[in-house]
Structure formats: C-alpha cells, structure tokens
Design a protein around this motif. Sequence first.
Motif: not given
Ligand SMILES: [Mg+2]
Length: 290
Positions: A134, A147, A155, A171
């Motif tokens: 991320s 985040r 995540t 992601d």
């Molecule tokens: Mg992540």
Amino acid sequence: MTIHWFPGHMAKAHRMIREQLKLVDVVIELLDARIPISSANPVIEEIIGDKPHVVALNKADLAEAAATASWLAAFRAKGRPVVVLETISGKGSKELAAKAYDAASEKIARLAAKGIKARPVRAMILGIPNVGKSSLINRLLGTATVRTGDKPGVTRGQQWIKIGKNLELLDTPGVLWPKLEDQEAAFKLAVTGAISDEAVELEKVIMKLLALLAQHYSARLNERYRLTEPLADEMEELLSLIGERRGCKRSGGVIDLEKAGRIVLSEFRDGKLGRFTLDIPPETKLEQDN
Ligand SMILES: [Mg+2]
Ligand SMILES: Nc1nc2c(ncn2[C@@H]2O[C@H](COP(=O)(O)OP(=O)(O)OP(=O)(O)O)[C@@H](O)[C@H]2O)c(=O)[nH]1
C-alpha cells in the motif's frame, strides 16, 4: 516455534488473487529485501502462469546494501525484471512502475494491433503482509490514498488505483504462503513483522533474535545497549542487562524481561540496530562479526 499460518482471510485472499489475475496484465511481487527467499511465494509461477512477473526488493533501507546488490544480480541472472525499492523514501518506485509497464506493453500493443483501443496497463501487487504494498501505491500517487500501517493485515479488501494515464494498480491484502514446514522462514517472517505478534510465540521469536544478535552482531548490541564484552552467555541474563539499561523495572526492582524483549524486537525492525539481511545470498560477505 508454532506459527498459525493460514487464518481465514489468507485463504480468502488466495482465492481473490486467482480471480483478479484474469483482469491483470502483469504481476508485481514485492519481496522484503531482508528476506528475499523467505518472503517469496514458492508457487507464484504456478498461480500466475505466463503473465509477466516483476519483482521488487522493498525495505532496502533496512537490508545490508551488499547483500541486496547480490540478490539483485541473482534475480537478474534468472532473467527476472527486478528493482531495489524503498517505498519509505520513494527510491525505485518510478523505475518499478516503468518496468511493470514495459513488461505488459507487448500485450497492450498486440491488442492495439487487433484494433482494441489502447488502455492502461493493469498491474496487481502481491506480497506478504506488511511488506509495503500500500505504501508503494501511495508513493506512486504522491498522496496517502490507501491505508498503510506498521503491522500486518492492514489492507483487507482489494482496490484499483489509477496511477497517471497509463497504469492501474490493484492493492491486495498481504498473503503468507504456506511454507508450513520451514520454521527458519517462519522465524524470519515473524521477526521482520510479516506475521502478527499475536499469532506467534513472541517470546521464542525474541529469544531467537537475541541469540542471533549475540552470535553474529555482538558489536551492535554492545553499542546500542552499552553492554560490556564478553556478552552474557545466557540469553535471559543478556535480556536482563538490556532491560536494566532501558529502565524496564517492575515494582520491587524486578527487570521486566517481556518489555525489554519488545524493545529489542522493535529496534531491530526499525533499523535502529543497523541493517540486516537474514536470507544470505550466495557468496556474500555480510557485515556480521563472524
Ligand atoms: Mg496494505
Ligand atoms: N523502513 C521501511 N519501511 C517501509 C518501507 N515500505 C513500507 N514501510 C513500512 O512498512 C509498514 C507496512 O506498510 P504497508 O504499505 O501498510 O504494507 P502492506 O504490504 O500494504 O501491508 P498489508 O496491507 O498489511 O498486507 C508501514 O509501517 C510502512 O511505513 C520501506 O521501504 N522501508
């Protein structure tokens, strides 16, 4: 050391990866530069088939530079596109995006030749929990859009993010590959923070870390905790001395070994004890004492 490897969300993540793969042109595998073997998915080729596969050695700021250079050469020798990355500073992130784009551009050109309108390259970012997937996306975007956090499992769902006009990144939640039988790899994943502290026998992880430091990096331990040579042979005694230095006292003056252990672990993870590469590349001289 018992490690509970495959919580439900990991199994789900594996399923999601297989589904999403159909939609992507290229897979970016983020490895931890400190453990490029232990953090790699052993069956990734099986999962991704003939999709282009680009590798990034992230957290290079925490790994020994000479070892990272050797790993880079080893991946290159296998013909794998590879980049050294520090998403924390952004170093290598543009190069990685360019490599991912290049790896997929052949397919996009093929589609264009068939009259299918050129579209952005779609890349999926895979990697173990907490490796910086991320953070990479935020780095490429230049904003904190997704985040991130200094613990595994931040995540939970997957999310497409558009980077400029030409690239879309997916992601994904971190996945631990079930290398159940390999307890050394399990230790390395736990100590670098890929497995949550609650899912491991943390005390054993810390004692094993301390033994590793005492054996190979005693100078660093001495310097950081102002210890005196020779180091105590007993790890508990050593930890007790560290706790004393750091004022980890319970009421009654007893040293809080658990607290002392957590300090060593977190300082190891943050690079305060120096840079470490735990998966040693062939023919590389590490900075350890012996
Ligand atoms: Mg992540
Ligand atoms: N030192 C250092 N820390 C990094 C680097 N990249 C990421 N981090 C830190 O690693 C932690 C995890 O980053 P994330 O981007 O949340 O990792 P993730 O792979 O998305 O993790 P999950 O979503 O839990 O799978 C954060 O505290 C980041 O600041 C790096 O290159 N160097």
